[in-house]
Design a protein around this motif. Structure first.
Motif, PDB file in Angstrom:
ATOM      1  N   ARG A  42      20.887  -2.842 148.790  1.00  0.00           N
ATOM      2  CA  ARG A  42      21.171  -1.371 148.669  1.00  0.00           C
ATOM      3  C   ARG A  42      22.535  -1.146 149.137  1.00  0.00           C
ATOM      4  O   ARG A  42      23.247  -0.524 148.657  1.00  0.00           O
ATOM      5  N   GLU A  43      22.892  -1.781 150.554  1.00  0.00           N
ATOM      6  CA  GLU A  43      24.215  -1.546 150.792  1.00  0.00           C
ATOM      7  C   GLU A  43      25.278  -2.143 150.040  1.00  0.00           C
ATOM      8  O   GLU A  43      26.194  -1.294 149.720  1.00  0.00           O
ATOM      9  N   ALA A  44      24.907  -3.231 149.379  1.00  0.00           N
ATOM     10  CA  ALA A  44      26.135  -3.757 148.511  1.00  0.00           C
ATOM     11  C   ALA A  44      26.436  -2.780 147.465  1.00  0.00           C
ATOM     12  O   ALA A  44      27.415  -2.665 146.866  1.00  0.00           O
ATOM     13  N   ARG A  45      25.337  -1.998 146.974  1.00  0.00           N
ATOM     14  CA  ARG A  45      25.624  -1.179 145.818  1.00  0.00           C
ATOM     15  C   ARG A  45      26.336  -0.094 146.365  1.00  0.00           C
ATOM     16  O   ARG A  45      27.206   0.660 145.385  1.00  0.00           O
ATOM     17  N   VAL A  46      26.247   0.443 147.450  1.00  0.00           N
ATOM     18  CA  VAL A  46      26.771   1.506 147.816  1.00  0.00           C
ATOM     19  C   VAL A  46      28.394   1.111 148.264  1.00  0.00           C
ATOM     20  O   VAL A  46      29.319   1.782 147.748  1.00  0.00           O
ATOM     21  N   ARG A  47      28.460   0.128 148.833  1.00  0.00           N
ATOM     22  CA  ARG A  47      29.890  -0.424 148.901  1.00  0.00           C
ATOM     23  C   ARG A  47      30.670  -0.630 147.542  1.00  0.00           C
ATOM     24  O   ARG A  47      31.714  -0.496 147.647  1.00  0.00           O
ATOM     25  N   ALA A  48      30.043  -1.283 146.555  1.00  0.00           N
ATOM     26  CA  ALA A  48      30.436  -1.571 145.419  1.00  0.00           C
ATOM     27  C   ALA A  48      30.981  -0.357 144.860  1.00  0.00           C
ATOM     28  O   ALA A  48      32.007  -0.293 144.178  1.00  0.00           O
ATOM     29  N   GLU A  49      30.021   0.517 144.781  1.00  0.00           N
ATOM     30  CA  GLU A  49      30.783   2.035 144.023  1.00  0.00           C
ATOM     31  C   GLU A  49      32.055   2.558 144.995  1.00  0.00           C
ATOM     32  O   GLU A  49      33.035   2.938 144.271  1.00  0.00           O
ATOM     33  N   LYS A  50      31.934   2.369 146.209  1.00  0.00           N
ATOM     34  CA  LYS A  50      32.965   3.051 147.030  1.00  0.00           C
ATOM     35  C   LYS A  50      34.157   2.185 146.633  1.00  0.00           C
ATOM     36  O   LYS A  50      35.392   2.827 146.434  1.00  0.00           O
ATOM     37  N   TYR A  51      34.191   0.868 146.615  1.00  0.00           N
ATOM     38  CA  TYR A  51      35.501   0.152 146.542  1.00  0.00           C
ATOM     39  C   TYR A  51      36.072   0.314 145.039  1.00  0.00           C
ATOM     40  O   TYR A  51      37.324   0.033 144.746  1.00  0.00           O
ATOM     41  N   LEU A  52      34.907   0.115 144.018  1.00  0.00           N
ATOM     42  CA  LEU A  52      35.402   0.154 142.710  1.00  0.00           C
ATOM     43  C   LEU A  52      35.893   1.649 142.381  1.00  0.00           C
ATOM     44  O   LEU A  52      36.761   1.656 141.486  1.00  0.00           O
ATOM     45  N   ARG A  53      35.391   2.619 142.886  1.00  0.00           N
ATOM     46  CA  ARG A  53      36.182   3.919 142.703  1.00  0.00           C
ATOM     47  C   ARG A  53      37.373   4.170 143.537  1.00  0.00           C
ATOM     48  O   ARG A  53      38.348   4.465 142.567  1.00  0.00           O
ATOM     49  N   GLN A  54      37.700   3.436 144.411  1.00  0.00           N
ATOM     50  CA  GLN A  54      38.771   3.533 145.206  1.00  0.00           C
ATOM     51  C   GLN A  54      40.234   2.916 144.504  1.00  0.00           C
ATOM     52  O   GLN A  54      41.231   3.373 144.409  1.00  0.00           O
ATOM     53  N   GLY A 103      26.517 -10.634 148.067  1.00  0.00           N
ATOM     54  CA  GLY A 103      25.344 -11.654 148.196  1.00  0.00           C
ATOM     55  C   GLY A 103      25.772 -12.884 149.010  1.00  0.00           C
ATOM     56  O   GLY A 103      25.098 -13.047 149.995  1.00  0.00           O
ATOM     57  N   TYR A 104      26.928 -13.355 148.706  1.00  0.00           N
ATOM     58  CA  TYR A 104      27.309 -14.406 149.611  1.00  0.00           C
ATOM     59  C   TYR A 104      27.534 -14.135 150.863  1.00  0.00           C
ATOM     60  O   TYR A 104      27.181 -15.021 151.913  1.00  0.00           O
ATOM     61  N   TYR A 105      27.840 -12.899 151.352  1.00  0.00           N
ATOM     62  CA  TYR A 105      28.165 -12.621 152.891  1.00  0.00           C
ATOM     63  C   TYR A 105      26.941 -12.103 153.466  1.00  0.00           C
ATOM     64  O   TYR A 105      26.670 -11.833 154.664  1.00  0.00           O
ATOM     65  N   GLY A 106      25.861 -12.064 152.675  1.00  0.00           N
ATOM     66  CA  GLY A 106      24.250 -11.736 153.044  1.00  0.00           C
ATOM     67  C   GLY A 106      24.104 -10.224 153.412  1.00  0.00           C
ATOM     68  O   GLY A 106      23.373  -9.749 154.073  1.00  0.00           O
ATOM     69  N   ILE A 107      24.921  -9.398 152.574  1.00  0.00           N
ATOM     70  CA  ILE A 107      24.754  -7.722 152.644  1.00  0.00           C
ATOM     71  C   ILE A 107      23.621  -7.540 151.874  1.00  0.00           C
ATOM     72  O   ILE A 107      23.599  -7.994 150.575  1.00  0.00           O
ATOM     73  N   LEU A 118      37.350  -6.901 149.681  1.00  0.00           N
ATOM     74  CA  LEU A 118      36.938  -5.863 150.742  1.00  0.00           C
ATOM     75  C   LEU A 118      35.525  -5.665 150.908  1.00  0.00           C
ATOM     76  O   LEU A 118      35.213  -5.026 151.766  1.00  0.00           O
ATOM     77  N   ILE A 119      34.552  -6.220 149.965  1.00  0.00           N
ATOM     78  CA  ILE A 119      33.113  -5.628 150.142  1.00  0.00           C
ATOM     79  C   ILE A 119      32.545  -6.073 151.204  1.00  0.00           C
ATOM     80  O   ILE A 119      31.559  -5.630 151.762  1.00  0.00           O
ATOM     81  N   HIS A 120      33.040  -7.232 151.877  1.00  0.00           N
ATOM     82  CA  HIS A 120      32.234  -7.277 153.390  1.00  0.00           C
ATOM     83  C   HIS A 120      33.091  -6.805 154.623  1.00  0.00           C
ATOM     84  O   HIS A 120      32.884  -6.993 155.727  1.00  0.00           O
TER      85      HIS A 120
END
Ligand code: ADP
Ligand code: ADP
Length: 226
Positions: A110-122, A103-107, A150-152
Motif C-alpha cells: 500500500r505504501e509502495a503504491r502511494v510512493r510510486a505515484e508520488k515519484y512518478l508524478r514528480q 519490494g526489494y526494500y520491504g516496503i 528514490l522509492i525507499h
C-alpha cells in the motif's frame, strides 16, 4: 553527520588494473557533491564499491555511519543509486519497475503504491505508468531510474553521469529537480564530465585522476583558479 566516509579505499581488478589507490573522502550530510575526472579515472569503480556492486580490495566505506562491510543492509538502505546504464527489464511497466524496487526494500504494498505515484508524478512519468519501459525515450528512462532510486527515500542519492547525452531542456529540468530534493534534505553525489554541471549544482567537488583524489575543494575556489 557524514553521509559518506571513504577511508583508504583501494581497488585492483583481477587483470591487474589498479582503479583506486588509497582514496579517502568525506561528504557531509546535506551536501551537493560533484565527482569529476577523465575517463578511466576510477569514478565508476568508486560508485560501484559504494553501492556494493564491486568488491573493494582494501579500505572502508561508511554510509551515514554504517560500515558497508559490517552492516551492509543498514548502509545499503540509506543509499539510492542512479546508474549510468539503463538496467531494467524492458518488458516490465514503468510502475512495476518502481514497485519491484520497493519490494526489494520491504516496503508494504500500500505504501509502495502511494510512493510510486508520488515519484512518478514528480518525474513526469505518471501518464506512462502502464507502458513497458523499453518503449520510453532516453530522457524518460533516465527519469525512471531516478524514481526507482528514490522509492525507499534514501538520505543519500548517487548519480553516475545523470545527464550524459540528454538534451539541454531535460538537463535543466533534471537540475531543478535535483536541487529541489537536495534543498529538502537529500545529500547528493554525482559524477559528471560537464564542468558547467558541477558549477551549476555542486558546492563542493573532488577531482579524481588515475585512481587518486587530486583535488577536494569548493567549486567556487576551483573556478577562481581557472
Ligand atoms: P571512470 O568511471 O572514471 O571512467 P572506471 O572506474 O570505469 O573509471 O575505470 C578505472 C580503471 O579501471 C580503468 O583503467 C578501467 O579500464 C578499469 N576497469 C574498470 N572496470 C574494470 C573491470 N571490471 N575489470 C578490469 N578493469 C576495469
Ligand atoms: P526526452 O524526449 O528528452 O526523452 P520527454 O520528451 O519524454 O524526454 O520529456 C521531457 C520533458 O519532461 C522535459 O522537457 C521536462 O519538461 C519534463 N519533465 C517533467 N518533470 C520532470 C523532471 N522531474 N525531470 C525531468 N524532466 C521532467
Amino acid at each position: 553527520m557524514k553521509a559518506l566516509s571513504l577511508q583508504g579505499l583501494s581497488k585492483t581488478y583481477k587483470g591487474g588494473t589498479t582503479a583506486l589507490s588509497d582514496v579517502s573522502l568525506d561528504v557531509e550530510e546535506g551536501a551537493f557533491f560533484g565527482l569529476l575526472g577523465p575517463n578511466g579515472a576510477g569514478k565508476s569503480t568508486m560508485i560501484g564499491i559504494i553501492s556494493s556492486l564491486v568488491t573493494m580490495s582494501s579500505g572502508s566505506v561508511e554510509i551515514f555511519g554504517f560500515d558497508l562491510n559490517r552492516h551492509e543492509w543498514e548502509a545499503k538502505t540509506r543509499l539510492g543509486l542512479v546508474p549510468q546504464e539503463f538496467n531494467f527489464n524492458g518488458f516490465e511497466t514503468v510502475e512495476q519497475i518502481v514497485l519491484n524496487q520497493a519490494g526489494y526494500y520491504g516496503i508494504r504494498r500500500r505504501e509502495a503504491r502511494v510512493r510510486a505515484e508520488k515519484y512518478l508524478r514528480q518525474l513526469g512519468l505518471w501518464e506512462k505508468r502502464g507502458d513497458a519501459s523499453r518503449t520510453l525515450s532516453g530522457g524518460m528512462k533516465r527519469r525512471l531510474m531516478i524514481a526507482r532510486a528514490l522509492i525507499h527515500e534514501p538520505p543519500l542519492l548517487i548519480l553516475d553521469e545523470p545527464t550524459a547525452g540528454v538534451d539541454i531542456e531535460l538537463r535543466r529540468s533534471m537540475w531543478a529537480f535535483l536541487r529541489e530534493i537536495n534543498a529538502r534534505g537529500t545529500t547528493i553525489i554525482l559524477t559528471t564530465h560537464y564542468l558547467e554541471e558541477a558549477e551549476s549544482l555542486c558546492r563542493k567537488i573532488a577531482i579524481i585522476d588515475e585512481g587518486r583524489i587530486i583535488e577536494h575543494t569548493s567549486t567556487q575556489a576551483l573556478l577562481n583558479r581557472l
